[in-house]
Design a protein around this motif. Structure first.
Motif, PDB file in Angstrom:
ATOM      1  N   ASP A  87       0.875  -1.165   0.000  1.00 42.32           N
ATOM      2  CA  ASP A  87       0.000   0.000   0.000  1.00 42.32           C
ATOM      3  C   ASP A  87       0.923   1.230   0.000  1.00 42.32           C
ATOM      4  OD1 ASP A  87      -1.688   2.080   0.501  1.00 42.32           O
ATOM      5  OD2 ASP A  87      -2.802   1.081   2.105  1.00 42.32           O
ATOM      6  N   GLU A  88       1.106   1.817  -1.165  1.00 40.01           N
ATOM      7  CA  GLU A  88       2.137   2.862  -1.322  1.00 40.01           C
ATOM      8  C   GLU A  88       1.877   4.082  -0.437  1.00 40.01           C
ATOM      9  OE1 GLU A  88       2.886   3.685  -5.444  1.00 40.01           O
ATOM     10  OE2 GLU A  88       3.640   1.662  -5.788  1.00 40.01           O
ATOM     11  N   LYS A  89       0.620   4.323  -0.079  1.00 34.18           N
ATOM     12  CA  LYS A  89       0.305   5.490   0.774  1.00 34.18           C
ATOM     13  C   LYS A  89       0.934   5.326   2.163  1.00 34.18           C
ATOM     14  CE  LYS A  89      -4.230   5.488   0.487  1.00 34.18           C
ATOM     15  NZ  LYS A  89      -4.530   4.409  -0.453  1.00 34.18           N
ATOM     16  N   LYS A  90       1.012   4.064   2.605  1.00 26.15           N
ATOM     17  CA  LYS A  90       1.510   3.824   3.962  1.00 26.15           C
ATOM     18  C   LYS A  90       3.020   3.619   4.022  1.00 26.15           C
ATOM     19  CE  LYS A  90      -2.564   1.464   5.796  1.00 26.15           C
ATOM     20  NZ  LYS A  90      -3.006   0.135   6.211  1.00 26.15           N
ATOM     21  N   CYS A  91       3.656   3.302   2.898  1.00 24.49           N
ATOM     22  CA  CYS A  91       5.086   2.969   2.913  1.00 24.49           C
ATOM     23  C   CYS A  91       5.926   4.223   3.222  1.00 24.49           C
ATOM     24  CB  CYS A  91       5.501   2.383   1.569  1.00 24.49           C
ATOM     25  SG  CYS A  91       7.254   2.026   1.480  1.00 24.49           S
ATOM     26  N   VAL A  92       6.905   4.050   4.131  1.00 26.59           N
ATOM     27  CA  VAL A  92       7.782   5.177   4.463  1.00 26.59           C
ATOM     28  C   VAL A  92       9.189   4.984   3.896  1.00 26.59           C
ATOM     29  CG1 VAL A  92       6.529   5.812   6.561  1.00 26.59           C
ATOM     30  CG2 VAL A  92       8.418   4.186   6.720  1.00 26.59           C
ATOM     31  N   GLY A  93       9.398   3.880   3.202  1.00 25.20           N
ATOM     32  CA  GLY A  93      10.716   3.644   2.587  1.00 25.20           C
ATOM     33  C   GLY A  93      11.801   3.290   3.579  1.00 25.20           C
ATOM     34  N   CYS A  94      11.452   2.486   4.590  1.00 27.83           N
ATOM     35  CA  CYS A  94      12.465   2.128   5.597  1.00 27.83           C
ATOM     36  C   CYS A  94      13.367   0.989   5.122  1.00 27.83           C
ATOM     37  CB  CYS A  94      11.803   1.742   6.917  1.00 27.83           C
ATOM     38  SG  CYS A  94      10.891   0.197   6.825  1.00 27.83           S
ATOM     39  N   LYS A  95      12.980   0.293   4.087  1.00 25.47           N
ATOM     40  CA  LYS A  95      13.728  -0.800   3.468  1.00 25.47           C
ATOM     41  C   LYS A  95      13.848  -2.044   4.353  1.00 25.47           C
ATOM     42  CE  LYS A  95      16.912   2.348   1.266  1.00 25.47           C
ATOM     43  NZ  LYS A  95      18.300   2.575   0.958  1.00 25.47           N
ATOM     44  N   ALA A  96      13.050  -2.111   5.424  1.00 19.92           N
ATOM     45  CA  ALA A  96      13.102  -3.318   6.265  1.00 19.92           C
ATOM     46  C   ALA A  96      12.685  -4.531   5.443  1.00 19.92           C
ATOM     47  CB  ALA A  96      12.186  -3.155   7.472  1.00 19.92           C
ATOM     48  N   CYS A  97      11.698  -4.325   4.570  1.00 24.77           N
ATOM     49  CA  CYS A  97      11.212  -5.442   3.735  1.00 24.77           C
ATOM     50  C   CYS A  97      12.234  -5.808   2.670  1.00 24.77           C
ATOM     51  CB  CYS A  97       9.893  -5.051   3.089  1.00 24.77           C
ATOM     52  SG  CYS A  97      10.004  -3.538   2.115  1.00 24.77           S
ATOM     53  N   GLY A 113      10.550   7.653  -2.886  1.00 23.13           N
ATOM     54  CA  GLY A 113      10.883   7.439  -1.476  1.00 23.13           C
ATOM     55  C   GLY A 113      10.153   6.255  -0.876  1.00 23.13           C
ATOM     56  N   ILE A 114       9.719   5.336  -1.717  1.00 25.40           N
ATOM     57  CA  ILE A 114       9.010   4.153  -1.220  1.00 25.40           C
ATOM     58  C   ILE A 114       9.586   2.898  -1.863  1.00 25.40           C
ATOM     59  CG2 ILE A 114       6.805   5.293  -0.742  1.00 25.40           C
ATOM     60  CD1 ILE A 114       5.848   4.222  -3.482  1.00 25.40           C
TER      61      ILE A 114
ATOM     62  N   GLU B  63      16.974   8.259   7.543  1.00 27.03           N
ATOM     63  CA  GLU B  63      17.259   7.152   6.614  1.00 27.03           C
ATOM     64  C   GLU B  63      16.014   6.785   5.785  1.00 27.03           C
ATOM     65  OE1 GLU B  63      20.121   5.305   6.060  1.00 27.03           O
ATOM     66  OE2 GLU B  63      19.184   3.713   4.873  1.00 27.03           O
ATOM     67  N   LEU B  64      14.833   7.157   6.308  1.00 28.52           N
ATOM     68  CA  LEU B  64      13.592   6.783   5.614  1.00 28.52           C
ATOM     69  C   LEU B  64      13.481   7.492   4.266  1.00 28.52           C
ATOM     70  CD1 LEU B  64      10.989   7.033   8.532  1.00 28.52           C
ATOM     71  CD2 LEU B  64      12.183   4.998   7.728  1.00 28.52           C
ATOM     72  N   GLY B  65      12.776   6.847   3.354  1.00 31.93           N
ATOM     73  CA  GLY B  65      12.510   7.476   2.062  1.00 31.93           C
ATOM     74  C   GLY B  65      11.529   8.623   2.192  1.00 31.93           C
ATOM     75  N   ARG B  66      10.628   8.524   3.177  1.00 31.98           N
ATOM     76  CA  ARG B  66       9.654   9.596   3.419  1.00 31.98           C
ATOM     77  C   ARG B  66       9.698   9.958   4.916  1.00 31.98           C
ATOM     78  NH1 ARG B  66       4.349   6.934   1.624  1.00 31.98           N
ATOM     79  NH2 ARG B  66       3.377   8.959   1.452  1.00 31.98           N
ATOM     80  N   ALA B  70       7.245   9.441   9.275  1.00 33.04           N
ATOM     81  CA  ALA B  70       7.922   8.541  10.220  1.00 33.04           C
ATOM     82  C   ALA B  70       6.980   7.976  11.286  1.00 33.04           C
ATOM     83  CB  ALA B  70       9.075   9.271  10.892  1.00 33.04           C
ATOM     84  N   PHE B  71       5.924   8.699  11.629  1.00 31.85           N
ATOM     85  CA  PHE B  71       5.006   8.217  12.673  1.00 31.85           C
ATOM     86  C   PHE B  71       4.424   6.839  12.326  1.00 31.85           C
ATOM     87  CE2 PHE B  71       2.367  10.348   9.590  1.00 31.85           C
ATOM     88  CZ  PHE B  71       1.238   9.546   9.518  1.00 31.85           C
ATOM     89  N   ARG B  72       4.401   6.518  11.040  1.00 28.96           N
ATOM     90  CA  ARG B  72       3.797   5.252  10.620  1.00 28.96           C
ATOM     91  C   ARG B  72       4.578   4.025  11.101  1.00 28.96           C
ATOM     92  NH1 ARG B  72      -0.298   6.014   6.977  1.00 28.96           N
ATOM     93  NH2 ARG B  72      -0.261   7.950   5.791  1.00 28.96           N
ATOM     94  N   VAL B  73       5.861   4.212  11.482  1.00 29.06           N
ATOM     95  CA  VAL B  73       6.638   3.036  11.906  1.00 29.06           C
ATOM     96  C   VAL B  73       6.149   2.464  13.241  1.00 29.06           C
ATOM     97  CG1 VAL B  73       8.730   3.790  10.688  1.00 29.06           C
ATOM     98  CG2 VAL B  73       8.497   4.258  13.116  1.00 29.06           C
TER      99      VAL B  73
END
Ligand code: SF4
Ligand code: SF4
Lengths: 187, 318
Positions: A87-97, A113-114, B63-66, B70-73
């Motif tokens: 769900d691209e709206k929720k992705c923050v691009g943390c790259k954990a996946c 950024g996702i 480090e996040l892309g957005r 960040a609150f979403r984590v």
């Protein structure tokens, strides 16, 4: 409920990369992102018995999804029909996946950024169509369908051939099955 | 193709480092307060623990892309990153409140029972924050250098070494600028048994670290899979070997062991600085070692043929 899967018959694949290109065009991917590369193993053997196999790769739509478990935002999801999507709206691009996926199937899109990945062309499948890579494969090396339907081609192929799943030992239970062709080619 | 697509950057490594350092500083301060009494660690060290965790959290956000999302984590309780994010938040709050008890002019500084509760929270959240990055990496089944409980032990050990070094350094710094203590604004930790013993304890832990790392590399090198052995080889004579052997083993482990055996506080503080530097180098190298994934058939050849550094050209050309 359907259980979508793909069988890839490597005996048919000629490594032309049509599926790679079709996927890039359909998903409007940036130049440096590829969802489904086609790798080549070989040539191996001794002349004149040389053989080579092409292996199309993509998201394996695993049953046990390390990527979904790793996602802190809940953006990575697995549907009941087995399709794993973001769900691209929720992705923050943390790259954990990205790091958790054993198949290198997830790619960070620097422009957005996702993270993005193959979703079996969810938009097409929901309308009753097959994924774009399957449609574009002129050798019919990619077969897509419902594994729970015994009359579907995927179910028949999976049940009538010896299929393998990549890195099966990791326990992620991919929904992509490969028919390897080395023995067949040797004959 | 740039590697940013499929791996974490240095800021994540820095987050792991600061989380380990800060988490261990809080845990040490909490344990010392609970079992040995008041003012065993310096006020500066107690505050620094919470602040380091906050710096780590800040780097994680960058480090996040957005970053603005960040609150979403905090949203997926099943994810270990979410678990870590919540624990970092609680650790920062507990750490700052606990440290504030060392400022004697604050009206609540005399409430011992509340301080003890906060010390207990510091121990719990500090330990979790110091440990979770190791657990996170250890669970990556297809990253041969990380996979397995060993990396968790090494991270935990390094966290405590850097945490102890952080307290040694804070004790030294606050000792050198003791005006606040003389004026009675903050609690003095001059007679702390913990601070006196930390240098030798840190030296012992550094020795353990040396042995554990030697064992870890050896086990991985003779490991179960070819990929595991290849990944370990990078640390022995590959691209990571110089930073590992000179930066981490020599400068960040062996030299501090020697310096911490001296009796001079100034030399201890140099040793502590080097031990902290070693912890930072180690985190960076371990995160970089995550590049090594178990390859799929033909994948290594395929990826090696992708153009590297052409992205800008291709974008302009488009
Ligand atoms: S292949 Fe990777 S991204 Fe796809 S479902 Fe499996 S773990 Fe997730
Ligand atoms: S990059 Fe996006 S999809 Fe992947 S784990 Fe992070 S939030 Fe989830």
């Amino acid at each position: 409920m359907a259980r979508y899967a793909m069988v890839i018959d490597t005996r048919r694949c000629i490594g032309c990369q049509s599926c790679t290109v079709a996927c890039k065009v359909h998903n409007e991917l940036p130049v440096d992102m590829i969802y489904n590369p086609v790798t080549t193993v070989g040539p191996t053997g001794v002349f004149p018995n040389l053989h080579m196999v092409h292996i199309p790769l993509l998201c394996m739509h695993c049953e046990n999804t390390p990527c979904v478990d790793a996602c802190p935002t809940g953006a990575s999801l697995r549907r009941e029909d087995g399709i794993v999507w973001i769900d691209e709206k929720k992705c923050v691009g943390c790259k954990a996946c990205v790091m958790a996926c054993p198949y290198g199937a997830r790619i960070f899109n620097q422009e957005k950024g996702i993270v993005q990945k193959c979703d079996f062309c969810l938009d097409r499948v929901e309308k009753g169509n097959i994924p774009r890579c399957v449609q574009s494969c002129h050798q019919k090396a990619r077969i897509f369908g419902d594994l729970d339907d015994p009359n579907s081609e995927v179910a028949k192929l999976k049940n009538s051939h010896h299929t393998v799943r990549l890195l099966d030992e990791l326990g992620s239970k991919p929904s992509v099955f490969y028919i390897y062709g080395l023995e067949a080619r040797m004959k | 193709m740039s590697r940013k697509h499929d791996e974490w950057g240095w800021m994540l490594a820095a987050d792991f480092f600061f989380a380990g350092l800060g988490g261990a500083m809080l845990a040490i301060a909490g344990i010392a307060d609970l079992f040995l009494g008041d003012a065993q660690t310096s006020v500066l060290g107690n505050f620094a623990g919470a602040i380091f965790i906050a710096i780590g959290a800040g780097l994680l956000i960058l480090e996040l892309g957005r970053p603005f999302q960040a609150f979403r984590v905090f949203m997926n309780p099943k994810s270990i990153l979410t678990f870590g994010a919540w624990n970092m938040t609680f650790a920062i709050i507990a750490g700052l409140l606990f440290a504030s008890f060392g400022i004697t002019i604050l009206p609540w500084s005399g409430f011992i029972l509340v301080r003890k509760f906060l010390a207990a929270f510091c121990v719990i959240f500090g330990l979790v924050v110091a440990t979770y990055p190791g657990v996170l990496l250890a669970r990556h089944k297809a990253r041969p250098f990380w996979n397995g409980p060993g990396i968790m032990v090494l991270f935990f050990l390094s966290s405590f070494i850097t945490g102890m070094a952080g307290h040694i350094l804070s004790g030294y710094v606050i000792g050198e600028s003791s005006w606040f203590i003389a004026e009675g604004y903050i609690v003095s930790s001059f007679s702390s048994l913990v601070l006196q013993d930390l240098p030798h304890l840190t030296a012992i832990m550094l020795l353990f670290q040396l042995i554990f790392w030697a064992g870890y590399i050896w086990i991985k090198r003779s490991g179960g899979t070819e990929r595991e052995a290849e990944a370990a080889q990078r640390w022995v004579n590959g691209d990571l070997s110089a930073s590992f052997q000179l930066g981490f083993i020599l400068l960040g482990t062996i030299v501090p062991i020697v310096l911490l055996l001296f009796t001079t506080p100034a030399i201890h503080s140099v040793g502590a600085c080097l031990a902290i530097l070693g912890g930072a180098i180690m985190r960076y190298l371990v995160v970089r070692a995550g590049e090594d994934r178990t390859w799929l058939p033909g994948e290594q050849k395929y990826r090696s043929r992708l153009p590297v550094g052409d992205e800008e050209f291709l974008k302009v050309w488009k």
